[in-house]
Structure formats: C-alpha cells, structure tokens
Design a protein around this motif. Structure first.
Motif, short mmCIF file in Angstrom:
data_model
loop_
_atom_site.label_atom_id
_atom_site.label_comp_id
_atom_site.label_asym_id
_atom_site.label_seq_id
_atom_site.Cartn_x
_atom_site.Cartn_y
_atom_site.Cartn_z
N LEU A 1 0.85 -1.21 0.00
CA LEU A 1 0.00 0.00 0.00
C LEU A 1 0.87 1.25 0.00
O LEU A 1 2.00 1.21 0.51
CB LEU A 1 -0.88 0.02 1.26
N PRO A 2 0.37 2.35 -0.51
CA PRO A 2 1.11 3.61 -0.38
C PRO A 2 1.37 3.89 1.10
O PRO A 2 0.54 3.54 1.96
CB PRO A 2 0.16 4.65 -0.97
N ALA A 3 2.51 4.51 1.39
CA ALA A 3 3.00 4.63 2.77
C ALA A 3 1.95 5.13 3.75
O ALA A 3 1.81 4.59 4.86
CB ALA A 3 4.22 5.53 2.79
N LYS A 4 1.19 6.16 3.39
CA LYS A 4 0.27 6.75 4.37
C LYS A 4 -0.86 5.78 4.74
O LYS A 4 -1.37 5.82 5.86
CB LYS A 4 -0.26 8.10 3.93
N TYR A 5 -1.23 4.91 3.81
CA TYR A 5 -2.26 3.92 4.12
C TYR A 5 -1.65 2.72 4.83
O TYR A 5 -2.25 2.15 5.74
CB TYR A 5 -2.97 3.48 2.83
N ARG A 6 -0.45 2.35 4.41
CA ARG A 6 0.22 1.21 5.05
C ARG A 6 0.49 1.50 6.52
O ARG A 6 0.21 0.69 7.40
CB ARG A 6 1.54 0.92 4.32
N LEU B 1 -0.26 0.26 12.22
CA LEU B 1 -0.41 0.71 13.61
C LEU B 1 -1.78 0.35 14.19
O LEU B 1 -1.90 -0.03 15.35
CB LEU B 1 -0.22 2.22 13.68
N TYR B 2 -2.79 0.50 13.37
CA TYR B 2 -4.17 0.24 13.83
C TYR B 2 -4.31 -1.22 14.29
O TYR B 2 -4.85 -1.49 15.37
CB TYR B 2 -5.14 0.55 12.70
N TYR B 3 -3.81 -2.15 13.50
CA TYR B 3 -3.94 -3.55 13.88
C TYR B 3 -2.97 -3.91 14.99
O TYR B 3 -3.26 -4.76 15.83
CB TYR B 3 -3.78 -4.47 12.66
N PHE B 4 -1.82 -3.24 15.03
CA PHE B 4 -0.87 -3.49 16.11
C PHE B 4 -1.47 -3.03 17.44
O PHE B 4 -1.25 -3.63 18.48
CB PHE B 4 0.44 -2.74 15.84
N GLN B 5 -2.24 -1.95 17.38
CA GLN B 5 -2.86 -1.40 18.59
C GLN B 5 -4.22 -2.05 18.85
O GLN B 5 -5.09 -1.41 19.47
CB GLN B 5 -3.03 0.12 18.46
N ASP B 6 -4.42 -3.24 18.39
CA ASP B 6 -5.69 -3.97 18.59
C ASP B 6 -6.89 -3.15 18.14
O ASP B 6 -7.91 -3.07 18.85
CB ASP B 6 -5.84 -4.38 20.06
N GLN B 7 -6.76 -2.53 17.01
CA GLN B 7 -7.83 -1.77 16.37
C GLN B 7 -8.35 -0.64 17.25
O GLN B 7 -9.54 -0.34 17.27
CB GLN B 7 -8.95 -2.71 15.93
N ASP B 8 -7.44 -0.02 17.97
CA ASP B 8 -7.79 1.12 18.82
C ASP B 8 -7.57 2.40 17.99
O ASP B 8 -6.43 2.84 17.81
CB ASP B 8 -6.91 1.11 20.06
N LEU B 9 -8.67 2.95 17.50
CA LEU B 9 -8.60 4.10 16.60
C LEU B 9 -8.02 5.34 17.31
O LEU B 9 -7.17 6.05 16.77
CB LEU B 9 -9.99 4.42 16.07
N ALA B 10 -8.46 5.56 18.55
CA ALA B 10 -8.02 6.74 19.29
C ALA B 10 -6.52 6.69 19.54
O ALA B 10 -5.81 7.69 19.34
CB ALA B 10 -8.77 6.83 20.61
N THR C 1 -9.19 11.50 10.10
CA THR C 1 -8.21 11.23 9.04
C THR C 1 -7.78 9.76 9.08
O THR C 1 -7.68 9.11 8.04
CB THR C 1 -6.97 12.14 9.22
N VAL C 2 -7.55 9.28 10.29
CA VAL C 2 -7.13 7.87 10.44
C VAL C 2 -8.24 6.95 9.92
O VAL C 2 -7.97 5.99 9.19
CB VAL C 2 -6.80 7.56 11.92
N ARG D 1 -8.35 7.03 6.16
CA ARG D 1 -7.23 6.30 5.56
C ARG D 1 -7.44 4.79 5.71
O ARG D 1 -7.10 4.02 4.81
CB ARG D 1 -5.92 6.71 6.22
N LEU D 2 -7.97 4.39 6.85
CA LEU D 2 -8.22 2.96 7.07
C LEU D 2 -9.26 2.45 6.07
O LEU D 2 -9.12 1.36 5.52
CB LEU D 2 -8.73 2.73 8.49
N HIS D 3 -10.29 3.26 5.88
CA HIS D 3 -11.36 2.88 4.95
C HIS D 3 -10.78 2.71 3.54
O HIS D 3 -11.04 1.73 2.86
CB HIS D 3 -12.46 3.94 4.97
N ARG D 4 -9.98 3.70 3.16
CA ARG D 4 -9.37 3.68 1.81
C ARG D 4 -8.42 2.48 1.70
O ARG D 4 -8.41 1.78 0.67
CB ARG D 4 -8.61 4.99 1.60
N ALA D 5 -7.65 2.23 2.77
CA ALA D 5 -6.71 1.10 2.75
C ALA D 5 -7.46 -0.22 2.60
O ALA D 5 -7.04 -1.10 1.83
CB ALA D 5 -5.90 1.08 4.04
N ARG D 6 -8.59 -0.34 3.31
CA ARG D 6 -9.38 -1.58 3.22
C ARG D 6 -9.89 -1.80 1.80
O ARG D 6 -9.86 -2.90 1.27
CB ARG D 6 -10.55 -1.52 4.19
#
Lengths: 205, 122
Positions: A144-149, A154-163, A175-176, A179-184
């Motif tokens: 994925l492009p860096a900003k989406y990757r 980080l999102y999955y590493f943080q157990d899907q904790d958006l905040a 914004t997060v 980006r997550l939506h676009r990445a998915r």
C-alpha cells in the motif's frame, strides 16, 4: 502500625520495583541513572520489536530497527511531555523511525503478480493453507502507499484502537478512519481473487 | 469483522532474541559516556562573517555611489573619459584603505581566536 507493615515500610525498594513505572524510570534516566533505562528496554523490547517486524517482515532487521528506536527514545527522553502516556510517546518515536527507515532502506512493493506468485493460480480451486493466504494479505498491506500502510500497521498493532492510533500518528481520528477505509478498499481490490476463492476459516486455524 | 481484519489481527508475535536488551543497554551506555558533539564555533565564525558582510556592503555602496546618473547620461563629446572611471579612480585611495583595514582586522581576529584557549571560546 503492625510489625509487618513497619518492616515493609523500611524495606529497601528493589531496582525493579523502583523502575516499575515508566515515568519514574524516565526521570531517573534524565537524572543521570542510565541503568534505569534497562527497565524501559525490558518492558518495551517485545512491543517495539514486533512493531518493527510488522513494517519490515524480517526478524533481524526488526531487532536492528528496534535497537535504533531505543536509542532515539534514550536521546529524546527529555522531550516526552508528561501530559501524554509514555507508551503513546514511545510508539510515536518508534513508528516514526520505522517509517523513515523503511523509506530509506528499500521500497516494499508487492503487486498482484507477486501475490499470485505466493498462491499460484492453479491452487485456487483447492484449499490453500492459511499461511499462504495470510502472507498474501500482509504483502498486500506492505504494497500500500505509505500513508495507508502506516495507519493500517499501527491500527492492527494497537488492537484496532482508533483513538490510540490517531494519538501515536498525531493525526485527527477522522483522518485515520478515512485512511483505514481507503486502505481496506485497496486491499479488497488487490486481494479479490485471493480471498474470494479461498475458505477464510483456513486462515484462522 | 472482515476477512482482512481477522488475518491482520492474528499477526504472529515474535520474541526478541536473548541478549537483545543487553545489546541495547551496551549501546546506550556507550552513548552516555560519549563526548557531546562539537558545537558549531559561532564565536569564531560570527566576527569573520560580520566583517565580510560589512565589506561587501561597503563595496556595494561605493559602486552604487560611483554610478552617478548625471555623469552617466552626460554627452560623450563633453566627457571623453567615462564618468564611472573618473568616480572610481577618485575613490581608489578610500577603497584601498577600507580593504587594507578590513584585511588587517580579519587577520587580527584570526590570530586572536587562534591564540585563545578552547574553554574561552565556547
């Protein structure tokens, strides 16, 4: 005060107990007690190595990156503002370092041909093992492009904790989320052939 | 939870190798005893830079003042020698004196700073 309580109150605090709290350990390091940093390393070596591994997918490189991140943390300890959690600051420093290191070291690019190489076309009608499927998904994330990757890792590493993800990345949660939506969506497009033809429960055995 | 979510959430956890923490601490200790990086010697650099800047400004000022518009627009018949050359020539001793003083000043500052002990400079 009972005798036991009195004894406890005069018992010297061990080094490990003294540095149980990251804030205390950080203050001690800043005060010149370098050994206090050992407790920070002991506590955070696992998470930082694992986070690095999710960026580079190479164990040796992950340890190298984590070691560099610890050096940055050591040097920048004075910049940690006590108003944010130590872990947030630590992850922010580490993930910034990993991101810039990955940009410098080598571009990760796994296009669909590469993913097809992981799971050959001939196997699609059969049940493929979970490892191959997981590998395809992870390679797709790496491509994925860096900003989406970065936000996905980080999102999955943080157990899907958006905040927490948005705090670490210093980005608004909106914004997060975007980006997550676009990445998915990008992952779904990339992996459409891989995921639709395979029984997904295999991936979670 | 989507399939992608499930796969990415089940990423394997790796353990740091034995001795990782001690390697980090070894590097940290080396860093702690290492002398701080040398600062840029602003106290040495600034006087020279200021002197150079002043000389450039003075030289520019001299050139600009010598380019007298009246003299430049004068008829060639009435002024066989260009006005610019006359103006520059008339100020040559001044320019030479400024250049000499500037050079002496830079040389003096360089010798002074070179003679000073390191501790006084930073």
């Amino acid at each position: 005060m009972t005798a036991t309580a009195a004894l406890r109150s005069v018992r010297p605090v061990t080094k490990t107990q003294r540095y149980d709290d990251d804030g205390v350990a950080a203050k001690c390091v800043l005060g010149g007690d370098i050994d206090a940093f050992e407790s920070i390393v002991a506590r955070w070596q696992g998470p930082l190595v694992n986070l690095a591994y999710r960026y580079c997918r190479n164990r040796g490189e992950a340890e190298e990156l984590a070691q560099e991140a610890f050096m940055k943390i050591f040097k920048g300890l004075g910049k940690w503002r006590q108003d944010s959690r130590f872990s947030t600051w630590l992850y922010a420093v580490a993930s910034n370092h990993y991101r810039s290191a990955m940009r410098r070291r080598r571009p990760i690019w796994a296009d669909m041909e590469t993913i097809e190489q992981i799971i050959p076309a001939g196997d699609r009608s059969q049940e493929v093992d979970a490892a191959s499927q997981s590998e395809a998904v992870r390679r797709a994330v790496a491509s994925l492009p860096a900003k989406y990757r970065d936000v996905t890792v980080l999102y999955y590493f943080q157990d899907q904790d958006l905040a927490e993800t948005s705090r670490i990345m210093s980005l608004p949660s909106g914004t997060v989320k975007a980006r997550l939506h676009r990445a998915r969506k990008m992952l779904e497009t990339k992996l459409a052939t891989v995921l639709t033809t395979r029984p997904l429960q295999e991936a979670h055995r | 939870m989507s399939d992608i979510d499930r796969i990415l959430s089940s990423d394997p956890v790796i353990e740091p190798t034995v001795g990782f923490a001690s390697r980090v601490m070894e590097q940290v200790r080396q860093e702690a005893v290492a002398p701080p990086p040398l600062e840029f010697p602003w106290r040495r650099f600034l006087p020279g830079a200021i002197t150079c800047a002043a000389m450039v400004l003075i030289a520019l000022g001299v050139v600009v003042t010598s380019l007298d518009p009246a003299a430049m627009s004068a008829e060639p018949e009435t002024t066989p020698v260009p006005a610019f050359d006359i103006a520059v020539l008339s100020q040559a001793p001044t320019i030479a004196a400024i250049a000499l003083v500037g050079s002496l000043l830079v040389a003096w500052l360089a010798m002074r700073f070179a003679a000073q002990p390191q501790r006084e400079l930073f």
